[in-house]
Design a protein around this motif. Structure first.
Motif, mmCIF file in Angstrom:
data_model
loop_
_atom_site.group_PDB
_atom_site.id
_atom_site.type_symbol
_atom_site.label_atom_id
_atom_site.label_comp_id
_atom_site.label_asym_id
_atom_site.label_seq_id
_atom_site.Cartn_x
_atom_site.Cartn_y
_atom_site.Cartn_z
ATOM 1 N N VAL A 41 0.814 -1.213 0.000
ATOM 2 C CA VAL A 41 0.000 0.000 0.000
ATOM 3 C C VAL A 41 0.851 1.267 0.000
ATOM 4 O O VAL A 41 0.311 2.371 -0.033
ATOM 5 N N GLY A 42 2.170 1.115 0.042
ATOM 6 C CA GLY A 42 3.044 2.285 0.026
ATOM 7 C C GLY A 42 4.466 1.899 -0.318
ATOM 8 O O GLY A 42 4.879 0.751 -0.126
ATOM 9 N N VAL A 43 5.225 2.872 -0.841
ATOM 10 C CA VAL A 43 6.618 2.616 -1.204
ATOM 11 C C VAL A 43 7.381 3.928 -1.113
ATOM 12 O O VAL A 43 6.830 5.019 -1.308
ATOM 13 N N ILE A 44 8.664 3.837 -0.781
ATOM 14 C CA ILE A 44 9.568 4.983 -0.789
ATOM 15 C C ILE A 44 10.957 4.479 -1.157
ATOM 16 O O ILE A 44 11.307 3.327 -0.874
ATOM 17 N N LYS A 45 11.740 5.339 -1.799
ATOM 18 C CA LYS A 45 13.110 5.011 -2.176
ATOM 19 C C LYS A 45 14.056 5.977 -1.480
ATOM 20 O O LYS A 45 13.703 7.130 -1.232
ATOM 21 N N ALA A 46 15.245 5.503 -1.191
ATOM 22 C CA ALA A 46 16.247 6.358 -0.553
ATOM 23 C C ALA A 46 17.632 5.914 -1.000
ATOM 24 O O ALA A 46 17.849 4.739 -1.304
ATOM 25 N N CYS A 47 18.539 6.860 -1.060
ATOM 26 C CA CYS A 47 19.931 6.545 -1.361
ATOM 27 C C CYS A 47 20.818 7.557 -0.655
ATOM 28 O O CYS A 47 20.365 8.643 -0.268
ATOM 29 N N THR A 48 22.060 7.187 -0.446
ATOM 30 C CA THR A 48 23.026 8.101 0.164
ATOM 31 C C THR A 48 24.173 8.322 -0.811
ATOM 32 O O THR A 48 24.527 7.437 -1.599
ATOM 33 N N ARG A 49 24.755 9.496 -0.739
ATOM 34 C CA ARG A 49 25.879 9.831 -1.617
ATOM 35 C C ARG A 49 26.689 10.942 -0.977
ATOM 36 O O ARG A 49 26.181 11.716 -0.156
ATOM 37 N N MET A 50 27.947 11.024 -1.356
ATOM 38 C CA MET A 50 28.825 12.091 -0.900
ATOM 39 C C MET A 50 28.739 13.247 -1.884
ATOM 40 O O MET A 50 28.944 13.058 -3.087
ATOM 41 N N VAL A 51 28.434 14.435 -1.379
ATOM 42 C CA VAL A 51 28.297 15.613 -2.230
ATOM 43 C C VAL A 51 29.030 16.792 -1.588
ATOM 44 O O VAL A 51 29.309 16.798 -0.390
ATOM 45 N N SER A 52 29.305 17.800 -2.401
ATOM 46 C CA SER A 52 30.012 18.974 -1.911
ATOM 47 C C SER A 52 29.058 19.916 -1.193
ATOM 48 O O SER A 52 27.875 19.995 -1.508
ATOM 49 N N ARG A 53 29.594 20.650 -0.238
ATOM 50 C CA ARG A 53 28.828 21.647 0.495
ATOM 51 C C ARG A 53 28.826 23.005 -0.191
ATOM 52 O O ARG A 53 28.087 23.909 0.184
ATOM 53 N N SER B 134 -1.041 4.079 -1.715
ATOM 54 C CA SER B 134 -2.189 3.628 -2.489
ATOM 55 C C SER B 134 -3.396 4.539 -2.265
ATOM 56 O O SER B 134 -3.692 4.913 -1.121
ATOM 57 N N PRO B 135 -4.110 4.923 -3.317
ATOM 58 C CA PRO B 135 -5.290 5.786 -3.160
ATOM 59 C C PRO B 135 -6.331 5.204 -2.202
ATOM 60 O O PRO B 135 -7.014 5.942 -1.508
ATOM 61 N N SER B 136 -6.435 3.883 -2.156
ATOM 62 C CA SER B 136 -7.435 3.252 -1.299
ATOM 63 C C SER B 136 -7.008 3.168 0.157
ATOM 64 O O SER B 136 -7.782 2.756 1.005
ATOM 65 N N HIS B 137 -5.774 3.579 0.463
ATOM 66 C CA HIS B 137 -5.287 3.495 1.839
ATOM 67 C C HIS B 137 -4.740 4.826 2.350
ATOM 68 O O HIS B 137 -4.039 4.865 3.349
ATOM 69 N N ARG B 138 -5.091 5.922 1.679
ATOM 70 C CA ARG B 138 -4.662 7.215 2.184
ATOM 71 C C ARG B 138 -5.488 7.630 3.389
ATOM 72 O O ARG B 138 -5.033 8.312 4.272
ATOM 73 N N CYS B 139 -6.774 7.239 3.405
ATOM 74 C CA CYS B 139 -7.681 7.617 4.479
ATOM 75 C C CYS B 139 -8.518 6.414 4.884
ATOM 76 O O CYS B 139 -8.683 5.470 4.126
ATOM 77 N N LYS B 140 -9.051 6.472 6.070
ATOM 78 C CA LYS B 140 -9.959 5.441 6.575
ATOM 79 C C LYS B 140 -11.360 6.023 6.618
ATOM 80 O O LYS B 140 -11.605 7.060 7.227
ATOM 81 N N HIS B 141 -12.290 5.383 5.945
ATOM 82 C CA HIS B 141 -13.669 5.863 5.890
ATOM 83 C C HIS B 141 -14.540 5.002 6.806
ATOM 84 O O HIS B 141 -14.589 3.785 6.659
ATOM 85 N N ILE B 142 -15.213 5.637 7.746
ATOM 86 C CA ILE B 142 -16.017 4.909 8.731
ATOM 87 C C ILE B 142 -17.402 5.533 8.781
ATOM 88 O O ILE B 142 -17.558 6.738 8.956
ATOM 89 N N ALA B 143 -18.425 4.740 8.619
ATOM 90 C CA ALA B 143 -19.800 5.234 8.724
ATOM 91 C C ALA B 143 -20.300 5.015 10.142
ATOM 92 O O ALA B 143 -20.084 3.959 10.736
ATOM 93 N N PRO B 144 -20.957 5.999 10.754
ATOM 94 C CA PRO B 144 -21.501 5.829 12.099
ATOM 95 C C PRO B 144 -22.482 4.656 12.152
ATOM 96 O O PRO B 144 -23.191 4.364 11.189
ATOM 97 N N SER B 145 -22.522 3.981 13.304
ATOM 98 C CA SER B 145 -23.345 2.771 13.431
ATOM 99 C C SER B 145 -24.830 3.046 13.291
ATOM 100 O O SER B 145 -25.594 2.155 12.920
ATOM 101 N N ASN B 146 -25.290 4.267 13.568
ATOM 102 C CA ASN B 146 -26.710 4.551 13.492
ATOM 103 C C ASN B 146 -27.138 5.063 12.122
ATOM 104 O O ASN B 146 -28.266 5.454 11.917
#
Length: 446
Positions: free
Chosen positions: A96-108, A139-151
């Protein structure tokens, strides 16, 4: 390893499981997620609008879309240390989700003096390890939780109320990516988005993660047409072999003069996708004053990404199509007709742009024309583009069309913490520093 979160007060706690990507098990699921979901960073859009492509606003009513080609590792594979993290939610096994990461040496972009523990002498410290967080998707279907009140009636939509609460999937992915980066020794983490992507900016610059807006590179693009661009006779263009190119950059663009210049620049210059490094000089030498020069390298990005212009008016589309038809039937007119930029097209990226001397801007324009002539030999390439800092003098000299250009990009940065404690104190606050003269945009992570 995961984190427990509540969808609603008093509700059953649900586990978010974050783990490393497995090619054999997860490839299809990640590709499908990237195709259909809204992206939480890098300017990606809602799938209903544009299938998840990154959007750079150009002219009013028009946008430039950037789309990756299939390979989940395309933006991180060149880094020696990289990871893809995926998230699963609750009892489901779907990603339902993904992220990528990498490290590198760069100049300041400057030289920092550092005391040597074994000597009273001071040593130069120009490079730092930085993490890049890329491609956050939920995932679009897991960005929010939709709950209908019991009544509320199940079939009475007028009475049914929807309570929407974010599930924290994106936040957990970012937190785990930062933890991974810190464990690899990164002192800072960076991310890139666009100014119009308010959701991404809110997530990263909000109190939870506290990234600071940092740099605003400009994307400058120029279309490639079928006809060869003329180069001034007074200018000479030399192609430098990789060892000589590395020596030229060391002399003309040292790390102290550029931010984010990679420590492995010689490897980048020798990469098979770097089509060449070119130096332009005056044939007769300077008439008076210091000598002038211009330097740049060309990267073939046609294999990793596609661009497309959207939102163009019908009249513009028709006029450009007519110009192409006329150029095909009357090539002797030498019309600089624009390729079909309303369908996905490839690009060559110019990087490491540098100029000096009174004729520097003219020499750089000559190099851009030469890059155009190189690109016209590849039918897959429709645009030559460069990413530069807005204060870089080269930005004013690079030929570009507004419809292929954008100033929407925003880079954000933060100092990483050590083992959940205080931020690293082995470096001063880069987040608040003024820009260096040159912002080096690595084409491998575009």
């Amino acid at each position: 390893m995961g984190v427990m979160c509540e969808a609603e007060a008093g509700a059953k706690k649900t586990m978010i499981r974050v783990r490393e990507f497995d090619v054999g098990r997860d490839l299809r699921a990640v590709e499908e997620l990237e195709r259909r979901c809204q992206v939480g960073m890098s300017g990606d859009q809602n799938p209903d609008d544009n299938g998840g492509a990154r959007k750079k606003k150009t002219k009013k009513g028009m946008s430039l879309y950037v789309e990756q080609i299939g390979d989940p590792f395309s933006r991180i594979r060149h880094a020696p240390d990289h990871v893809i993290l995926v998230a699963e939610y609750g009892d489901e096994e779907d990603i339902v989700g993904v992220i990528k990461a990498c490290t590198r040496m760069v100049s300041r972009g400057k030289t920092k003096k550092k005391q040597s523990p074994s000597s009273s002498k001071q040593q130069c410290h120009q490079f730092v390890k930085v993490a890049c967080l890329l491609g956050l998707r939920v995932s679009p279907s897991h960005r929010c939780k939709h709950i209908a009140p019991s009544n509320a009636s199940k079939h009475d939509s007028a009475l049914t109320q929807i309570i929407c609460r974010r599930l924290g999937i994106a936040s957990e992915l970012v937190r785990r990516a930062e933890s991974w980066s810190a464990s690899r020794g990164a002192s800072h983490a960076t991310m890139a988005t666009t100014a119009s992507n308010t959701a991404s900016l809110a997530l990263f610059t909000g109190p939870r993660f506290a990234y600071a807006p940092f740099r605003r590179p400009v994307f400058l693009g120029h279309p490639v047409h079928r006809h060869r661009a003329r180069l001034p006779r007074a200018h000479r263009v030399l192609r430098l072999p990789p060892p000589l190119a590395a020596a030229a950059y060391a002399a003309l663009l040292p790390p102290a003069a550029a931010e984010f210049q990679p420590a492995d620049l010689p490897a980048l210059l020798a990469h098979k996708l770097t089509l060449g490094t070119y130096l332009a000089i005056e044939r007769s030498g300077p008439a008076r004053g210091p000598p002038s020069y211009a330097l740049l390298s060309v990267w073939d990005a046609t294999r990793s990404l596609r661009l497309r212009v959207g939102g163009a008016p019908t009249l513009l589309r028709a006029s450009l199509a007519a110009a192409r038809a006329l150029d095909r039937n009357a090539p002797w007119l030498q019309l600089p007709s624009v390729p079909d930029i309303f369908r996905p097209f490839g690009t060559y990226l110019l990087y490491g742009l540098r100029m000096s001397g009174p004729e520097g801007p003219a020499l750089l324009r000559t190099l851009c024309r030469h890059a155009h002539n190189v690109a016209r030999k590849n039918p897959a390439c429709a645009v030559v583009a460069a990413d530069l800092g807005p204060d870089d003098p080269a930005a004013a000299a690079v030929p570009h069309w507004p419809r292929f250009s954008s100033d929407e990009d925003v880079w954000c940065i933060k100092k990483l913490r050590v083992n959940g404690g205080n931020a690293r104190d082995d470096d001063d606050d880069w987040t608040a520093s003024s820009p260096a003269g040159v912002l080096f945009v690595d084409p491998r992570e575009f």
